[in-house]
Design an enzyme around this catalytic site. Structure first.
Site, PDB file in Angstrom:
ATOM      1  N   LYS A   1      -6.067   6.398  12.429  1.00 47.98           N
ATOM      2  CA  LYS A   1      -6.409   7.012  11.147  1.00 47.98           C
ATOM      3  C   LYS A   1      -6.873   8.459  11.318  1.00 47.98           C
ATOM      4  CE  LYS A   1      -7.624   2.590   9.129  1.00 47.98           C
ATOM      5  NZ  LYS A   1      -8.689   1.757   8.543  1.00 47.98           N
TER       6      LYS A   1
ATOM      7  N   ARG B   1       0.863  -1.198   0.000  1.00 43.35           N
ATOM      8  CA  ARG B   1       0.000   0.000   0.000  1.00 43.35           C
ATOM      9  C   ARG B   1       0.895   1.241   0.000  1.00 43.35           C
ATOM     10  NH1 ARG B   1      -3.882  -0.369   4.880  1.00 43.35           N
ATOM     11  NH2 ARG B   1      -4.987  -1.956   3.658  1.00 43.35           N
TER      12      ARG B   1
ATOM     13  N   CYS C   1     -13.982  -2.253   5.826  1.00 38.62           N
ATOM     14  CA  CYS C   1     -13.034  -1.483   5.015  1.00 38.62           C
ATOM     15  C   CYS C   1     -13.694  -0.540   4.009  1.00 38.62           C
ATOM     16  CB  CYS C   1     -12.077  -2.427   4.297  1.00 38.62           C
ATOM     17  SG  CYS C   1     -11.071  -3.378   5.445  1.00 38.62           S
TER      18      CYS C   1
ATOM     19  N   LYS D   1      -3.709   0.381  14.920  1.00 41.09           N
ATOM     20  CA  LYS D   1      -3.725   1.347  13.824  1.00 41.09           C
ATOM     21  C   LYS D   1      -4.420   2.645  14.242  1.00 41.09           C
ATOM     22  CE  LYS D   1      -6.182  -1.417  11.038  1.00 41.09           C
ATOM     23  NZ  LYS D   1      -7.180  -1.951  10.062  1.00 41.09           N
TER      24      LYS D   1
ATOM     25  N   CYS E   1     -16.346  -8.885   5.194  1.00 46.82           N
ATOM     26  CA  CYS E   1     -16.299  -9.273   6.615  1.00 46.82           C
ATOM     27  C   CYS E   1     -16.627  -8.047   7.448  1.00 46.82           C
ATOM     28  CB  CYS E   1     -14.932  -9.871   6.957  1.00 46.82           C
ATOM     29  SG  CYS E   1     -13.686  -8.644   7.395  1.00 46.82           S
TER      30      CYS E   1
ATOM     31  N   ARG F   1      -1.794   6.445   9.887  1.00 43.77           N
ATOM     32  CA  ARG F   1      -1.681   6.016   8.484  1.00 43.77           C
ATOM     33  C   ARG F   1      -1.941   7.175   7.519  1.00 43.77           C
ATOM     34  NH1 ARG F   1      -4.215   0.050   8.282  1.00 43.77           N
ATOM     35  NH2 ARG F   1      -2.948  -0.890   9.919  1.00 43.77           N
TER      36      ARG F   1
ATOM     37  N   CYS G   1      -7.753 -10.963   0.207  1.00 38.96           N
ATOM     38  CA  CYS G   1      -7.847 -10.611   1.624  1.00 38.96           C
ATOM     39  C   CYS G   1      -7.910 -11.863   2.503  1.00 38.96           C
ATOM     40  CB  CYS G   1      -9.076  -9.738   1.874  1.00 38.96           C
ATOM     41  SG  CYS G   1      -9.177  -9.295   3.600  1.00 38.96           S
TER      42      CYS G   1
ATOM     43  N   CYS H   1     -15.347  -3.397  -0.680  1.00 41.76           N
ATOM     44  CA  CYS H   1     -13.950  -3.627  -0.284  1.00 41.76           C
ATOM     45  C   CYS H   1     -13.328  -4.682  -1.191  1.00 41.76           C
ATOM     46  CB  CYS H   1     -13.885  -4.083   1.167  1.00 41.76           C
ATOM     47  SG  CYS H   1     -14.407  -5.797   1.369  1.00 41.76           S
TER      48      CYS H   1
HETATM   49 FE1  SRM Z   1      -9.040  -2.439   5.872  1.00 41.96          FE
HETATM   50  C1  SRM Z   1      -7.636  -5.090   7.374  1.00 41.96           C
HETATM   51  C2  SRM Z   1      -8.215  -3.621   2.877  1.00 41.96           C
HETATM   52  C3  SRM Z   1      -9.773   0.577   4.567  1.00 41.96           C
HETATM   53  C4  SRM Z   1     -10.794  -1.628   8.736  1.00 41.96           C
HETATM   54  N1  SRM Z   1      -8.043  -4.062   5.258  1.00 41.96           N
HETATM   55  C5  SRM Z   1      -7.487  -5.024   6.040  1.00 41.96           C
HETATM   56  C6  SRM Z   1      -6.623  -5.983   5.220  1.00 41.96           C
HETATM   57  C7  SRM Z   1      -5.222  -5.453   5.217  1.00 41.96           C
HETATM   58  C8  SRM Z   1      -6.701  -7.472   5.634  1.00 41.96           C
HETATM   59  C9  SRM Z   1      -5.660  -7.979   6.610  1.00 41.96           C
HETATM   60  O1  SRM Z   1      -5.464  -7.380   7.701  1.00 41.96           O
HETATM   61  O2  SRM Z   1      -5.084  -8.997   6.312  1.00 41.96           O
HETATM   62  C10 SRM Z   1      -7.312  -5.798   3.850  1.00 41.96           C
HETATM   63  C11 SRM Z   1      -6.450  -6.098   2.638  1.00 41.96           C
HETATM   64  C12 SRM Z   1      -7.293  -6.633   1.515  1.00 41.96           C
HETATM   65  C13 SRM Z   1      -6.570  -6.724   0.238  1.00 41.96           C
HETATM   66  O3  SRM Z   1      -6.371  -7.868  -0.233  1.00 41.96           O
HETATM   67  O4  SRM Z   1      -6.212  -5.724  -0.340  1.00 41.96           O
HETATM   68  C14 SRM Z   1      -7.870  -4.399   3.983  1.00 41.96           C
HETATM   69  N2  SRM Z   1      -8.888  -1.642   4.087  1.00 41.96           N
HETATM   70  C15 SRM Z   1      -8.612  -2.320   2.954  1.00 41.96           C
HETATM   71  C16 SRM Z   1      -8.841  -1.457   1.725  1.00 41.96           C
HETATM   72  C17 SRM Z   1      -7.880  -1.742   0.579  1.00 41.96           C
HETATM   73  C18 SRM Z   1     -10.293  -1.651   1.272  1.00 41.96           C
HETATM   74  C19 SRM Z   1     -10.670  -1.109  -0.069  1.00 41.96           C
HETATM   75  O5  SRM Z   1     -11.452  -1.804  -0.706  1.00 41.96           O
HETATM   76  O6  SRM Z   1     -10.245  -0.033  -0.473  1.00 41.96           O
HETATM   77  C20 SRM Z   1      -8.703  -0.072   2.365  1.00 41.96           C
HETATM   78  C21 SRM Z   1      -7.292   0.427   2.378  1.00 41.96           C
HETATM   79  C22 SRM Z   1      -7.184   1.758   3.012  1.00 41.96           C
HETATM   80  C23 SRM Z   1      -5.854   2.427   2.919  1.00 41.96           C
HETATM   81  O7  SRM Z   1      -5.479   2.849   1.824  1.00 41.96           O
HETATM   82  O8  SRM Z   1      -5.214   2.580   3.955  1.00 41.96           O
HETATM   83  C24 SRM Z   1      -9.146  -0.362   3.783  1.00 41.96           C
HETATM   84  N3  SRM Z   1     -10.007  -0.779   6.565  1.00 41.96           N
HETATM   85  C25 SRM Z   1     -10.299   0.310   5.804  1.00 41.96           C
HETATM   86  C26 SRM Z   1     -11.280   1.106   6.478  1.00 41.96           C
HETATM   87  C27 SRM Z   1     -11.922   2.350   5.941  1.00 41.96           C
HETATM   88  C28 SRM Z   1     -11.256   3.615   6.410  1.00 41.96           C
HETATM   89  O9  SRM Z   1     -10.286   3.572   7.158  1.00 41.96           O
HETATM   90  O10 SRM Z   1     -11.731   4.654   6.003  1.00 41.96           O
HETATM   91  C29 SRM Z   1     -11.576   0.468   7.670  1.00 41.96           C
HETATM   92  C30 SRM Z   1     -12.648   0.909   8.701  1.00 41.96           C
HETATM   93  C31 SRM Z   1     -12.222   2.055   9.544  1.00 41.96           C
HETATM   94  C32 SRM Z   1     -11.513   1.597  10.768  1.00 41.96           C
HETATM   95  O11 SRM Z   1     -10.304   1.394  10.701  1.00 41.96           O
HETATM   96  O12 SRM Z   1     -12.181   1.411  11.780  1.00 41.96           O
HETATM   97  C33 SRM Z   1     -10.767  -0.721   7.723  1.00 41.96           C
HETATM   98  N4  SRM Z   1      -9.143  -3.211   7.777  1.00 41.96           N
HETATM   99  C34 SRM Z   1      -9.966  -2.768   8.767  1.00 41.96           C
HETATM  100  C35 SRM Z   1      -9.871  -3.670   9.885  1.00 41.96           C
HETATM  101  C36 SRM Z   1     -10.655  -3.545  11.220  1.00 41.96           C
HETATM  102  C37 SRM Z   1      -9.951  -2.724  12.211  1.00 41.96           C
HETATM  103  C38 SRM Z   1     -10.655  -2.727  13.545  1.00 41.96           C
HETATM  104  O13 SRM Z   1     -10.641  -1.728  14.209  1.00 41.96           O
HETATM  105  O14 SRM Z   1     -11.191  -3.749  13.939  1.00 41.96           O
HETATM  106  C39 SRM Z   1      -8.957  -4.676   9.510  1.00 41.96           C
HETATM  107  C40 SRM Z   1      -8.502  -5.878  10.361  1.00 41.96           C
HETATM  108  C41 SRM Z   1      -7.480  -5.509  11.379  1.00 41.96           C
HETATM  109  O15 SRM Z   1      -6.952  -4.403  11.436  1.00 41.96           O
HETATM  110  O16 SRM Z   1      -7.208  -6.401  12.184  1.00 41.96           O
HETATM  111  C42 SRM Z   1      -8.529  -4.366   8.181  1.00 41.96           C
HETATM  112 FE1  SF4 Z   2     -10.922  -7.891   3.833  1.00 43.81          FE
HETATM  113 FE2  SF4 Z   2     -12.887  -7.618   5.544  1.00 43.81          FE
HETATM  114 FE3  SF4 Z   2     -11.494  -5.511   4.816  1.00 43.81          FE
HETATM  115 FE4  SF4 Z   2     -13.114  -6.597   3.087  1.00 43.81          FE
HETATM  116  S1  SF4 Z   2     -13.730  -5.650   5.040  1.00 43.81           S
HETATM  117  S2  SF4 Z   2     -11.002  -6.002   2.685  1.00 43.81           S
HETATM  118  S3  SF4 Z   2     -12.993  -8.733   3.622  1.00 43.81           S
HETATM  119  S4  SF4 Z   2     -10.721  -7.186   5.958  1.00 43.81           S
END
Ligand code: SRM
Ligand code: SF4
Length: 581
Positions: free
Chosen positions: A219, A85, A487, A217, A483, A154, A444, A438
């Site tokens: 944000k 990323r 995201c 993390k 899930c 981030r 993922c 997402c």
């Molecule tokens: Fe996310 C984890 C993709 C925005 C909450 N997110 C992941 C991972 C890295 C899976 C992993 O941990 O193994 C995913 C990778 C998938 C892949 O194959 O690419 C992933 N997140 C994404 C992206 C690419 C989704 C998208 O379709 O665009 C976004 C990348 C953002 C960036 O450029 O930095 C993305 N993730 C978000 C957001 C939205 C936001 O921040 O505006 C959230 C919700 C906001 C938040 O953080 O509360 C988000 N991602 C998570 C979480 C849950 C965190 C939590 O508090 O529980 C995880 C899992 C974790 O961190 O354990 C996660």
């Molecule tokens: Fe993966 Fe869940 Fe984030 Fe979708 S919402 S990219 S399934 S971690």
């Protein structure tokens, strides 16, 4: 600034914390054994502890889940590759940077680029040996992936639309400054990936983070009303620009938002941020630093699922937090200033900016840039980048703005848009314009259901359904995730679909149209047919009983179909009081 607090943990304390704290503790400022892992020819993976540490360098280890079973049967190790990323504050990149990312994706990645919901680039499918060349190619165009993931602040998001007001540049500059200010100071990234000189790690200092970094993390976003495209209430820390008489007066500060939850674990839940007061522009960095330090000092390092800042705030209370912040700053935030949001989606098509330059907001389905057999999107954008004299802006809705096009260049860009059939969003249905999904499967590791690959066909069905009810021109926000991590911020969409298992989703309803209120769970673990059946009935009710201009989410709440005030239980179906359809 009166705060001089530092943070440290003894070895004994670290032992009582969650295992990731131990990995950070002994990592020598995020180095761990990453260099050795990269050199190990026996496996395509990195060592277990390093899988945590590489996140701080913007990388996730993944394996192709479509191939998992087959490889297991053949007794092969999973098809490991890495997702990288890139950090792009405010989503702004130059044509040269675009061309470099395009080249890198085709040389080292899976021939696609993914624009993310946080305005960054993702590359998928990079094998271990190509990680260093990827980083080095990015460096040549001044891009990096430092702190794009990991337990630090981030990529800082900012409203990307350059046309809205003259102060946009000034506000964006603050977003870029926050991003720089909160970057970790360790030289590990340069050392491991860019052949930088080795430094004495005992002498290295992390003045903001300490050697244990944050519990989880973190944000930060900057919003410019009336648009809430960054979804300010979804993030740990937010700044809402207050523009008075055409000048940037300062920012309202928001804290404690977050989306992630786990199915069946009622200790976890999405939370909308609180607006806690106003600060002047020159005070922004101090506020950001102190908020981060409070989370560093008080965040839960024992239970990782409880470690996000939203839980620190929820557990200790917002009044406690405000007092702590005021004490550390040595001054008080002023009262919130009035602001109004009207949307959290993008505005598509051509718009002329205040500076006379043109901006074209393209529709990019779920942020995926690829060449399809009948539609060379990636090639088209490459050709645009070659002649473009402005910049590119990744939007928080996974779309792309070709920004700042000069009057002389406009015709050429228009010709390329036509030649490559770039989608200007004008012929896209309303529901699609307001949708996001997402990444989910196959990359993922946490995905439970399809999202990016399924959303387009699901939206075909939604389009027919909305047409049947005469609702095709009604803007309704819809977001899908594979899930409950959230995201694509589904809990802030009027219709949120959250993956529970293959082909099964929890249906969330009642969020505010411009991201001001969370939706709550309405149906649990349902498949396509049932989702469409439930929505069919609700749309009929909406058409018959809505008030003039009433948005779908507001209607759902007014009719008591879901609870108007979300409590943590309202996100977990098992505990939620149900209204019958
Ligand atoms: Fe996310 C984890 C993709 C925005 C909450 N997110 C992941 C991972 C890295 C899976 C992993 O941990 O193994 C995913 C990778 C998938 C892949 O194959 O690419 C992933 N997140 C994404 C992206 C690419 C989704 C998208 O379709 O665009 C976004 C990348 C953002 C960036 O450029 O930095 C993305 N993730 C978000 C957001 C939205 C936001 O921040 O505006 C959230 C919700 C906001 C938040 O953080 O509360 C988000 N991602 C998570 C979480 C849950 C965190 C939590 O508090 O529980 C995880 C899992 C974790 O961190 O354990 C996660
Ligand atoms: Fe993966 Fe869940 Fe984030 Fe979708 S919402 S990219 S399934 S971690």
């Amino acid at each position: 600034m009166s705060d001089t607090k530092t943070f440290s943990l003894t070895k004994e304390q670290v032992q009582s914390l969650n295992p990731v704290e131990g990995i950070k503790d002994k990592s020598q400022h995020l180095r761990g054994s990453i260099a050795q892992s990269l050199a190990n020819p026996v496996t395509g993976a990195v060592a277990a502890d390093d899988t945590q540490l590489i996140k701080f360098h913007g990388i996730y280890q993944q394996d192709d889940r479509d191939l998992r079973n087959e490889r297991r049967k053949q007794k092969l190790e999973p098809a490991y590759s890495f997702m990288l990323r890139a950090r792009v504050p405010g989503g702004i990149c130059s044509p040269a940077q675009w061309l470099a990312m395009d080249r890198i994706a085709n040389e080292f990645g899976n021939d696609t680029l993914r624009l993310t919901t946080r305005q960054a680039f993702q590359l998928h499918g990079i094998i271990k040996n190509n990680l260093r060349p990827t980083m080095q190619s990015m460096k040549q165009v001044m891009l990096d992936s430092i702190a794009a993931c990991g337990d630090v602040n981030r990529n800082v998001m900012c409203n990307p639309n350059p046309v809205e007001s003259k102060v946009h540049k000034e506000v964006y500059d603050w977003a870029a400054r926050i991003s720089e200010h909160l970057l970790p100071k360790t030289q590990a990234y340069y050392e491991i990936w860019l052949n930088g000189d080795k430094v004495d790690t005992n002498q290295e200092k992390e003045p903001i983070y300490s050697k244990h970094y944050l519990p989880r993390k973190f944000k930060t976003v900057v919003a410019i009303p009336p648009y809430n495209d960054v979804d300010v209430f979804a993030h740990d820390l937010g700044f809402i620009a207050i523009i008075q008489n055409g000048r940037l007066a300062g920012f309202n500060v928001t804290v404690g938002g977050g989306m992630g939850m786990s199915h069946g674990d009622t200790e976890t839940y999405p939370r909308a941020a609180d607006v806690i007061g106003f600060c002047f522009p020159q005070q922004v960095l101090a506020v950001a630093e102190q908020v981060v330090k409070i989370q560093r000092d008080f965040g839960n390092r024992e239970v990782r699922k409880q470690a996000r800042f939203k839980y620190t705030i929820a557990t200790r209370g917002i009044d406690w937090f405000k007092q702590e912040l005021n004490d550390r700053l040595g001054w008080k935030l002023l009262p919130n200033q009035p602001y109004e949001f009207i949307s959290n989606s993008d505005r598509y098509g051509w718009i002329k900016g205040y500076d006379g330059r043109w901006n074209l907001n393209l529709y990019i389905e779920n942020g995926r840039i690829a060449d399809h057999p009948d539609w060379p999107l990636m090639s088209g954008l490459r050709e645009v980048a070659k002649i473009h004299d402005g910049d590119f802006r990744i939007t928080p809705n996974q779309n792309l703005i070709i920004a700042g096009i000069s009057e002389q260049n406009k015709a050429q860009v228009e010709a390329l848009v036509e030649q490559y059939r770039l989608n200007t969003g004008e012929e896209v249905s309303n529901i699609r314009r307001h949708g996001m999904a997402c990444v989910s499967l196959p990359t993922c590791t946490l995905a439970m259901a399809e999202s990016e690959r399924y959303m387009p066909t699901f939206l075909d069905k939604m389009e027919s359904l909305l047409q049947q009810h005469g609702l095709e021109s009604q803007p309704i926000t819809i977001r899908m995730t594979g899930c409950p991590n959230g995201c694509a911020r589904p809990y802030l969409a009027e219709i949120g679909l959250v993956g529970k298992g293959p082909g099964k989703y929890n249906l969330f309803l009642g969020a505010g149209h411009h991201g001001e209120r969370l939706g709550v769970v309405y149906r649990d673990n349902i498949g396509e047919q049932e989702i469409l059946r439930v929505l069919d009935q609700l749309f009929a009710q909406y058409v018959a009983q809505r008030e003039s201009d009433e948005k779908f989410g507001d209607f759902i709440v007014r009719k008591g179909i879901v609870s108007p005030t979300a409590t943590p239980q309202d996100f977990h179906f098992e505990l939620q009081h149900q209204a019958a359809v």
